[in-house]
Design an enzyme around this catalytic site. Structure first.
Site, mmCIF file in Angstrom:
data_model
loop_
_atom_site.group_PDB
_atom_site.id
_atom_site.type_symbol
_atom_site.label_atom_id
_atom_site.label_comp_id
_atom_site.label_asym_id
_atom_site.label_seq_id
_atom_site.Cartn_x
_atom_site.Cartn_y
_atom_site.Cartn_z
ATOM 1 N N TYR A 92 0.850 -1.190 0.000
ATOM 2 C CA TYR A 92 0.000 0.000 0.000
ATOM 3 C C TYR A 92 0.884 1.238 0.000
ATOM 4 C CZ TYR A 92 -3.740 -3.245 1.429
ATOM 5 O OH TYR A 92 -4.628 -4.292 1.499
ATOM 6 N N HIS A 112 -0.036 -11.922 1.311
ATOM 7 C CA HIS A 112 -1.031 -11.091 0.621
ATOM 8 C C HIS A 112 -1.628 -11.799 -0.598
ATOM 9 C CE1 HIS A 112 -1.923 -6.553 -0.280
ATOM 10 N NE2 HIS A 112 -3.002 -7.302 -0.323
ATOM 11 N N SER A 154 -13.121 -5.240 1.234
ATOM 12 C CA SER A 154 -14.080 -4.682 0.270
ATOM 13 C C SER A 154 -15.511 -5.099 0.600
ATOM 14 C CB SER A 154 -13.721 -5.085 -1.164
ATOM 15 O OG SER A 154 -12.527 -4.475 -1.572
ATOM 16 N N GLY A 214 -18.162 -3.407 -1.535
ATOM 17 C CA GLY A 214 -18.037 -3.467 -2.990
ATOM 18 C C GLY A 214 -17.230 -2.320 -3.553
#
Length: 345
Positions: free
Chosen positions: A62, A130, A209, A212
């Site tokens: 990130y 990840h 998420s 969404g």
């Protein structure tokens, strides 16, 4: 329950306790064409922790890397580190316009050491692979992660976007505490094999998420309010040929949320919270008002009838388009070679 009203939960069966809703921190740094937020990310992190959302999710990719540095800055003073459960990840490398997935032992150790330094901590509470390196037997990657646990550099091990068979093989080397996966009202394929496997093995489920990628918070107008080079504009579900169909799903969720007296985002999060006490959603946001709304989802109670209604609203045929392009690694293509095939470099 914390003093702030956000309940606590056991994540997995190895002893980790976290806030029942976490905070995905990816959006607090520039990434994938999305600029860093104009709001103060450290103020948001402190507000989250003060509100009882103490499970913070980051990764070395990130930023890349700047997100871990941001968390280090936010956790530096006032005993903040002791108040949180810190999760980070390794395995995705961005460079020269391409992405590489790595899980060899040398890289696992180097990535962990680098994350510890950036985060300015002695130990990472939950350390995930990840994405799965399909060139390296999962037993080899896990063997190095097990050593990191034994050395006190990480407390618990996690996997992200791993298939059921990969999870089983990894868990046989060292207990997996959590599997992070995409799960929401419009992404439900993990319910077939991955979620049941986690439950059979006593592994916690971390849902990323859960809104969404903002769709259940803003609906189709989301695309009008994001930057032109925002990666979400490239995702299949947001393309014109699919968005009109997917809009119907949002409208049904919106109508039900109106009847419930909550927001569509709160309803989508509440649906996940009602999936079981082993599920922890980690919605991300850059705004304190949205964070407060997300916390409010913990108070939304759904009856079995309402859950059934949401299940029918979010059935697979209600969504058009894949969640990623075909080139992006995910749990469906995460199987690794057998251990017998490994020859160390």
């Amino acid at each position: 329950m914390s003093d702030c009203g956000v309940r606590r939960m056991k994540l997995g069966s190895q002893g980790l306790e976290v806030s029942a809703q976490g905070l995905g921190c990816m959006s607090l740094s520039a990434l994938f064409g999305v600029p860093a937020p104009k709001t103060d990310p450290i103020a948001l992190l402190h507000h989250a922790i003060g509100s009882g959302v103490t499970f913070l999710d980051t990764a070395d990719s990130y930023g890349p890397q700047t997100n871990e540095l941001l968390l280090a800055k936010a956790l530096k003073n006032n005993g903040m580190r002791e108040k949180v459960e810190l999760a980070s990840k390794f395995g995705i490398i961005y460079g020269e316009g391409k992405r590489e997935i790595k899980g060899d032992p040398f890289y696992v150790r180097a990535a962990c050491e680098a994350s510890l330094k950036r985060l300015d901590v002695d130990c990472i509470d939950l350390y995930y692979q990840h994405r799965i390196d399909t060139r390296v037997p999962i037993e080899i990657t896990m063997g190095e992660m097990k050593k990191l646990v034994e050395e006190g550099k990480i407390k618990y091990i996690g996997l992200s976007e791993a298939s059921a068979s990969t999870i089983r093989r990894a868990h046989a080397v060292h207990p997996i505490t959590a599997v992070q996966l995409e799960w929401s009202l419009w992404t439900r394929d993990v319910e077939e094999e991955v979620v049941p496997t986690c439950r059979e093995l006593g592994i916690g489920i971390v849902a990323y998420s859960p809104l969404g990628r903002g769709f259940f918070a803003a609906g189709p107008k989301l695309l009008e309010n994001i930057e032109n080079n925002d990666y979400r504009k490239t995702l299949p579900r947001f393309q014109p040929e699919n968005l009109g169909h997917n809009k119907i799903l949002y409208e049904k969720v919106y109508a039900m949320s109106e009847k419930k007296g909550c927001t569509p985002a709160q309803l989508a999060l509440a649906w996940l919270h009602h999936q079981g006490d082993d599920v922890c959603p980690i919605p991300g946001t850059t705004k304190i008002e949205n964070l407060n709304q997300n916390i409010g989802a913990l108070s939304v109670k759904l009856t079995p009838e309402e859950m059934s209604e949401l299940e029918s609203i979010g059935h697979p045929e209600s969504v058009k388009g894949e969640r990623f392009s075909n080139m992006v690694p995910n749990f469906k293509n995460s199987d690794t070679p057998p251990l017998s095939s490994w020859k160390a470099a």
